[in-house]
Design an enzyme around this catalytic site. Structure first.
Site, PDB file in Angstrom:
ATOM      1  N   CYS A   2     -49.925 -39.284 -28.785  1.00 56.96           N
ATOM      2  CA  CYS A   2     -49.075 -38.456 -28.196  1.00 56.96           C
ATOM      3  C   CYS A   2     -48.537 -37.694 -29.552  1.00 56.96           C
ATOM      4  O   CYS A   2     -48.327 -38.028 -30.702  1.00 56.96           O
ATOM      5  CB  CYS A   2     -47.822 -39.151 -27.816  1.00 56.96           C
ATOM      6  SG  CYS A   2     -48.367 -40.106 -26.356  1.00 56.96           S
ATOM      7  N   ARG A  27     -53.329 -34.432 -30.348  1.00 57.14           N
ATOM      8  CA  ARG A  27     -52.928 -36.039 -30.479  1.00 57.14           C
ATOM      9  C   ARG A  27     -52.986 -36.335 -28.841  1.00 57.14           C
ATOM     10  O   ARG A  27     -52.864 -37.496 -28.596  1.00 57.14           O
ATOM     11  CB  ARG A  27     -51.524 -36.062 -31.091  1.00 57.14           C
ATOM     12  CG  ARG A  27     -51.518 -35.609 -32.484  1.00 57.14           C
ATOM     13  CD  ARG A  27     -50.166 -36.011 -32.982  1.00 57.14           C
ATOM     14  NE  ARG A  27     -49.646 -37.243 -33.050  1.00 57.14           N
ATOM     15  CZ  ARG A  27     -49.834 -38.017 -33.993  1.00 57.14           C
ATOM     16  NH1 ARG A  27     -50.622 -37.754 -35.022  1.00 57.14           N
ATOM     17  NH2 ARG A  27     -49.459 -39.108 -34.007  1.00 57.14           N
ATOM     18  N   TRP A  73     -50.798 -38.409 -24.407  1.00 60.54           N
ATOM     19  CA  TRP A  73     -52.018 -39.033 -24.028  1.00 60.54           C
ATOM     20  C   TRP A  73     -51.507 -40.359 -23.190  1.00 60.54           C
ATOM     21  O   TRP A  73     -51.053 -41.487 -24.058  1.00 60.54           O
ATOM     22  CB  TRP A  73     -52.674 -39.427 -25.455  1.00 60.54           C
ATOM     23  CG  TRP A  73     -53.826 -40.259 -25.144  1.00 60.54           C
ATOM     24  CD1 TRP A  73     -55.478 -39.201 -25.051  1.00 60.54           C
ATOM     25  CD2 TRP A  73     -54.328 -41.339 -25.211  1.00 60.54           C
ATOM     26  NE1 TRP A  73     -56.349 -40.395 -24.663  1.00 60.54           N
ATOM     27  CE2 TRP A  73     -55.809 -41.466 -24.932  1.00 60.54           C
ATOM     28  CE3 TRP A  73     -53.700 -42.466 -25.203  1.00 60.54           C
ATOM     29  CZ2 TRP A  73     -56.522 -42.732 -24.790  1.00 60.54           C
ATOM     30  CZ3 TRP A  73     -54.382 -43.896 -25.275  1.00 60.54           C
ATOM     31  CH2 TRP A  73     -55.764 -43.688 -25.019  1.00 60.54           C
ATOM     32  N   ASN A  99     -43.786 -41.904 -28.841  1.00 62.12           N
ATOM     33  CA  ASN A  99     -45.049 -42.041 -29.021  1.00 62.12           C
ATOM     34  C   ASN A  99     -45.487 -43.823 -29.264  1.00 62.12           C
ATOM     35  O   ASN A  99     -44.372 -44.194 -30.246  1.00 62.12           O
ATOM     36  CB  ASN A  99     -45.499 -41.465 -30.142  1.00 62.12           C
ATOM     37  CG  ASN A  99     -47.100 -41.628 -30.572  1.00 62.12           C
ATOM     38  OD1 ASN A  99     -47.709 -42.128 -29.976  1.00 62.12           O
ATOM     39  ND2 ASN A  99     -47.336 -41.265 -32.113  1.00 62.12           N
ATOM     40  N   GLY A 100     -46.209 -44.680 -28.629  1.00 63.12           N
ATOM     41  CA  GLY A 100     -46.160 -45.837 -28.935  1.00 63.12           C
ATOM     42  C   GLY A 100     -46.249 -46.858 -27.782  1.00 63.12           C
ATOM     43  O   GLY A 100     -46.566 -45.907 -26.485  1.00 63.12           O
ATOM     44  N   GLU A 485     -73.519 -42.136 -35.475  1.00 62.11           N
ATOM     45  CA  GLU A 485     -72.822 -40.991 -35.477  1.00 62.11           C
ATOM     46  C   GLU A 485     -73.189 -39.870 -34.834  1.00 62.11           C
ATOM     47  O   GLU A 485     -72.357 -39.196 -34.102  1.00 62.11           O
ATOM     48  CB  GLU A 485     -72.568 -40.594 -37.071  1.00 62.11           C
ATOM     49  CG  GLU A 485     -71.666 -39.420 -37.429  1.00 62.11           C
ATOM     50  CD  GLU A 485     -70.119 -39.584 -36.775  1.00 62.11           C
ATOM     51  OE1 GLU A 485     -69.796 -40.656 -36.213  1.00 62.11           O
ATOM     52  OE2 GLU A 485     -69.359 -38.677 -36.679  1.00 62.11           O
ATOM     53  N   LYS A 489     -71.129 -38.282 -31.660  1.00 61.79           N
ATOM     54  CA  LYS A 489     -70.703 -36.710 -31.583  1.00 61.79           C
ATOM     55  C   LYS A 489     -71.019 -36.405 -30.185  1.00 61.79           C
ATOM     56  O   LYS A 489     -70.188 -35.831 -29.471  1.00 61.79           O
ATOM     57  CB  LYS A 489     -71.384 -35.945 -32.491  1.00 61.79           C
ATOM     58  CG  LYS A 489     -70.663 -36.323 -33.919  1.00 61.79           C
ATOM     59  CD  LYS A 489     -69.318 -35.904 -34.118  1.00 61.79           C
ATOM     60  CE  LYS A 489     -68.479 -37.019 -33.778  1.00 61.79           C
ATOM     61  NZ  LYS A 489     -67.700 -37.493 -34.850  1.00 61.79           N
ATOM     62  N   GLU A 492     -68.793 -37.973 -27.249  1.00 60.18           N
ATOM     63  CA  GLU A 492     -67.514 -37.489 -27.404  1.00 60.18           C
ATOM     64  C   GLU A 492     -67.168 -36.161 -26.674  1.00 60.18           C
ATOM     65  O   GLU A 492     -66.287 -36.022 -26.084  1.00 60.18           O
ATOM     66  CB  GLU A 492     -66.934 -37.457 -28.758  1.00 60.18           C
ATOM     67  CG  GLU A 492     -66.623 -38.764 -29.418  1.00 60.18           C
ATOM     68  CD  GLU A 492     -66.229 -38.586 -31.030  1.00 60.18           C
ATOM     69  OE1 GLU A 492     -65.047 -39.306 -31.029  1.00 60.18           O
ATOM     70  OE2 GLU A 492     -66.878 -37.738 -31.670  1.00 60.18           O
ATOM     71  N   HIS A 508     -86.796 -53.792 -28.649  1.00 58.52           N
ATOM     72  CA  HIS A 508     -86.124 -55.102 -28.067  1.00 58.52           C
ATOM     73  C   HIS A 508     -85.136 -54.799 -27.099  1.00 58.52           C
ATOM     74  O   HIS A 508     -84.131 -55.114 -26.737  1.00 58.52           O
ATOM     75  CB  HIS A 508     -85.169 -55.838 -29.147  1.00 58.52           C
ATOM     76  CG  HIS A 508     -86.115 -56.415 -30.365  1.00 58.52           C
ATOM     77  ND1 HIS A 508     -87.209 -57.334 -30.057  1.00 58.52           N
ATOM     78  CD2 HIS A 508     -86.140 -56.040 -31.612  1.00 58.52           C
ATOM     79  CE1 HIS A 508     -87.803 -57.394 -31.117  1.00 58.52           C
ATOM     80  NE2 HIS A 508     -87.293 -56.448 -32.341  1.00 58.52           N
ATOM     81  N   LYS A 607     -57.155 -37.546 -31.098  1.00 58.79           N
ATOM     82  CA  LYS A 607     -57.316 -37.331 -32.592  1.00 58.79           C
ATOM     83  C   LYS A 607     -56.971 -38.637 -33.364  1.00 58.79           C
ATOM     84  O   LYS A 607     -57.710 -39.319 -33.970  1.00 58.79           O
ATOM     85  CB  LYS A 607     -56.737 -36.016 -33.198  1.00 58.79           C
ATOM     86  CG  LYS A 607     -57.266 -36.106 -34.540  1.00 58.79           C
ATOM     87  CD  LYS A 607     -58.675 -35.452 -34.805  1.00 58.79           C
ATOM     88  CE  LYS A 607     -59.140 -35.566 -36.187  1.00 58.79           C
ATOM     89  NZ  LYS A 607     -60.562 -35.782 -36.245  1.00 58.79           N
TER      90      LYS A 607
HETATM   91  C1  G6P Z   1     -60.361 -41.558 -32.418  1.00 57.89           C
HETATM   92  C2  G6P Z   1     -61.049 -40.310 -33.004  1.00 57.89           C
HETATM   93  C3  G6P Z   1     -62.206 -40.430 -33.736  1.00 57.89           C
HETATM   94  C4  G6P Z   1     -61.917 -41.221 -34.916  1.00 57.89           C
HETATM   95  C5  G6P Z   1     -61.339 -42.650 -34.587  1.00 57.89           C
HETATM   96  C6  G6P Z   1     -60.630 -43.391 -35.902  1.00 57.89           C
HETATM   97  O1  G6P Z   1     -61.074 -42.208 -31.832  1.00 57.89           O
HETATM   98  O2  G6P Z   1     -61.348 -39.565 -31.642  1.00 57.89           O
HETATM   99  O3  G6P Z   1     -62.723 -39.188 -33.963  1.00 57.89           O
HETATM  100  O4  G6P Z   1     -63.115 -41.307 -35.671  1.00 57.89           O
HETATM  101  O5  G6P Z   1     -60.144 -42.482 -33.740  1.00 57.89           O
HETATM  102  O6  G6P Z   1     -59.768 -42.481 -36.538  1.00 57.89           O
HETATM  103  P1  G6P Z   1     -59.134 -42.638 -38.039  1.00 57.89           P
HETATM  104  O7  G6P Z   1     -57.995 -41.604 -38.169  1.00 57.89           O
HETATM  105  O8  G6P Z   1     -58.479 -43.899 -37.859  1.00 57.89           O
HETATM  106  O9  G6P Z   1     -60.411 -42.329 -38.746  1.00 57.89           O
END
Ligand code: G6P
Length: 612
Positions: A2, A27, A73, A99-100, A485, A489, A492, A508, A607
């Protein structure tokens, strides 16, 4: 999660709030709303993105110089108009953005219902604003500020709140526990926001709130107290970021801009940290604690998402070069599984935002157990950066695309420097190896530039695979976390189910998935695993799977074997992740664009995850 923005001053508040929401939209983007204070409180809110809110407000009364706003969010209650913030208390005396998570909201709600309060939404936030109103109405002598402090003393959970009171329309009150808030100091005006991104265009003087701080903000006054009403010393900090970092420039999406920034951001990460003759590394933020890290019984690296993948590369680097035992943990597991921790342990939290709730909580737990806690964060002044005993900033600049790219390569760069510095201090790396690795690290930005020139070719390959439903990513050694990773990507931003796997584990289980419909992305380089990865590719080919291989330049053998290849310049195996990840970022990006997905605001994600 948020985004919050508040303003008090002389500007047209609506313009400040709506611009702020646009900057904070990364956010959360389930719903958005504003409360404008003039002689009354006007609240407008809408499900969906900030642009929907803007359209909805177009013909409304938004005159005023004070207000609060929110982009959500969803946690409690589905994303719809009624659950959108700002929330209003039943009698309309208070409005809040939050937020929280208020964990004991159900019990508080029951008590308030018994007192006759009627609720409009399913949110925990509406409970909090009604609790504030409840205390406010207990006695005429109770001010808005007192009511907020009383309410917060009953709350279990996390909050960053900004509140306005209809009877006191000359002040905004903000409070924090667990969810970030920063106050921007202007001339005759103040800004309050979840992070500095909506503030930087107005001022670079800020105060970060700490847990249990309560700020009473007038047009010309800022008073900082704690929840017990004792005054709190204020530290004004200067923001080190520019407005350009928050703009897309000529790029269509922030993610693409951030992928292309990596040659620069990696240089920014090591700049000033390597001696001019490349014979030493200086990590200024760790100087005081380095003797303890060097003698650590073990290092535990914690993180979430992409940061966790960087941590895995850190494990390989530190164990290989510094010979210190390393464990990598998901922060969300670590914090709850009662790990054995001692004073000889060093815990490193990796976090782009420095605000991830699980990482922060895991860190606090490790601190209580006596471990030395360190941070590798991107956002300066973030909660994790402030909680840790020491740390290293990644200096990747503001990252706005929800799918992390440049923060990842910056984290890996810091971990490479840390591993090499530890190895050097322990005297277990030859000067030649040390210098040659540093020299190679310096060459990485130019090599990334070469990969970026293949951007349109990668787009062509993406066209071929854009309709895939599943994808498998395989890698070994240093390239295994890169496979994870790459898969993340794709998942996501394009919503294609993708799994990253250690190539040796393919037989496996994942091998059962392989048929002519599943593309298999193999991250290969000419290191000690070359023959093994060639065998893995043959196993996939034998089952009619399509192979997309990331290969070192000139590797004609793999080029012949694979259906498509992304070439990367040759590099030392320990540094190869910094190169191999780039085509995978671009591949995911193009697949997502071709599938018509929202690149910078993928569904359901945000984010910075400041809730559990
Ligand atoms: C969220 C974001 C990811 C990020 C993760 C950890 O899931 O969408 O892109 O890797 O949080 O975030 P941080 O700010 O702790 O690296």
């Amino acid at each position: 999660m948020c985004g919050i923005i508040g303003y008090i001053g002389e500007k047209n508040v609506y313009a400040v709030l709506i611009n702020g929401l646009k900057r904070l939209e990364y956010r959360g983007y389930d719903s958005a709303g504003v409360a404008i204070c003039n002689s009354k409180l006007n609240i407008y809110k809408q499900q969906g993105k900030v642009s929907s809110l803007e359209k909805y407000i177009a013909d409304k009364d938004v005159a005023g110089t004070m207000g609060i706003a929110h982009t959500r969010w969803a946690t409690h209650g589905e994303p719809n108009d009624k659950n959108a913030h700002p929330h209003l208390s039943m009698k309309g005396k208070f409005s809040i953005v939050h937020n929280g998570i208020i964990e004991n909201y159900a019990d508080l709600k029951k008590d308030l219902i018994r007192e006759g309060v009627k609720f409009q939404s399913d949110t925990d936030t509406e409970v909090l604003v009604n609790l504030i109103e409840y205390f406010y109405d207990q006695d005429e002598s109770v001010t808005a500020e007192m009511a907020i402090r009383l309410a917060l003393s009953k709350v279990v959970g996390a909050y960053g709140i900004v509140v306005v009171c209809r009877d006191e329309l000359n002040k905004i009150i903000a409070a924090r526990k667990g969810s970030p808030l920063v106050i921007g100091i202007g001339r005759g005006e103040y800004f309050i926001a979840s992070d500095a991104s909506p503030i930087i265009e107005y001022t670079n003087q800020v105060v970060y709130l700490n847990d249990y701080d309560v700020a009473i903000i007038g047009k010309d006054t800022l008073i900082l107290k704690n929840i017990e009403n004792s005054s709190v010393a204020m530290t004004i900090q200067k923001l080190d970021m520019s407005i350009g970092e928050m703009e897309k420039g000529d790029f269509e999406h922030f993610m693409l801009k951030e992928i292309f920034e990596q040659p620069k951001t990696i240089s920014d990460t090591f700049r000033g940290r390597v001696s001019p003759d490349k014979t030493d590394i200086i990590l200024g933020g760790l100087l005081d604690v380095f003797p303890k890290i060097e003698k650590a019984r073990r290092i535990i690296i914690i993180g979430c998402g992409t940061s966790w993948h960087a941590a895995l590369i850190g494990e390989y680097l530190i164990e290989e070069y510094a010979r210190i035992s390393v464990e990598v943990e998901y922060a969300s597991e670590f914090r709850y599984r009662k790990p054995v921790l001692t004073k000889e342990d060093v815990v490193i939290a990796i976090s782009q935002s420095g605000e991830t709730a699980d990482t922060l909580a895991a860190l606090k737990m490790a601190k209580e157990e006596g471990a030395l806690i360190l941070g590798i964060c991107n956002v300066v002044g973030s909660s994790i950066a402030r909680e840790t005993d020491a740390g290293v900033y990644t200096h990747a600049g503001v990252e706005i695309g929800v799918a992390s790219t440049k923060a990842f390569t910056a984290q890996v760069t810091v971990l490479t420097m840390l591993a090499l510095k530890l190895a050097k201090t322990k005297n277990i790396i030859s000067q030649d190896t040390f210098v040659s690795l540093i020299k190679e690290l310096y060459e990485i930005p130019e090599k990334i530039k070469t990969i970026l020139t293949t951007h349109l070719y990668i787009k062509k390959v993406a066209e071929k695979y854009k309709d895939a439903v599943n994808a498998l990513y395989l890698g070994r050694g240093y390239l295994f976390p890169v496979a994870l990773e790459g898969a993340l990507k794709l998942k996501e931003i394009s919503y294609v189910h993708a799994e990253g796997y250690a190539a040796g584990e393919m037989k496996h289980g994942p091998i059962a998935l392989i048929d002519e419909k599943i593309p298999v992305v193999v991250v290969a380089s000419q290191d000690g695993f070359y023959e093994k990865i060639v065998s893995n590719i043959q196993e996939v080919k034998a089952r009619k799977g399509d192979i997309i291989a990331v290969v070192s330049e000139g590797d004609n053998h793999l080029k012949e074997l694979a259906d498509d290849t992304f070439e990367i310049p040759k590099a030392h195996p320990a540094l190869a992740p910094l190169l191999a990840v780039i085509p995978l970022q671009l591949f995911a990006y193009h697949i997502a664009v071709l599938r018509g997905c929202n690149i910078d605001q993928p569904r359901n994600l945000a984010k910075s995850v400041t809730v559990e």
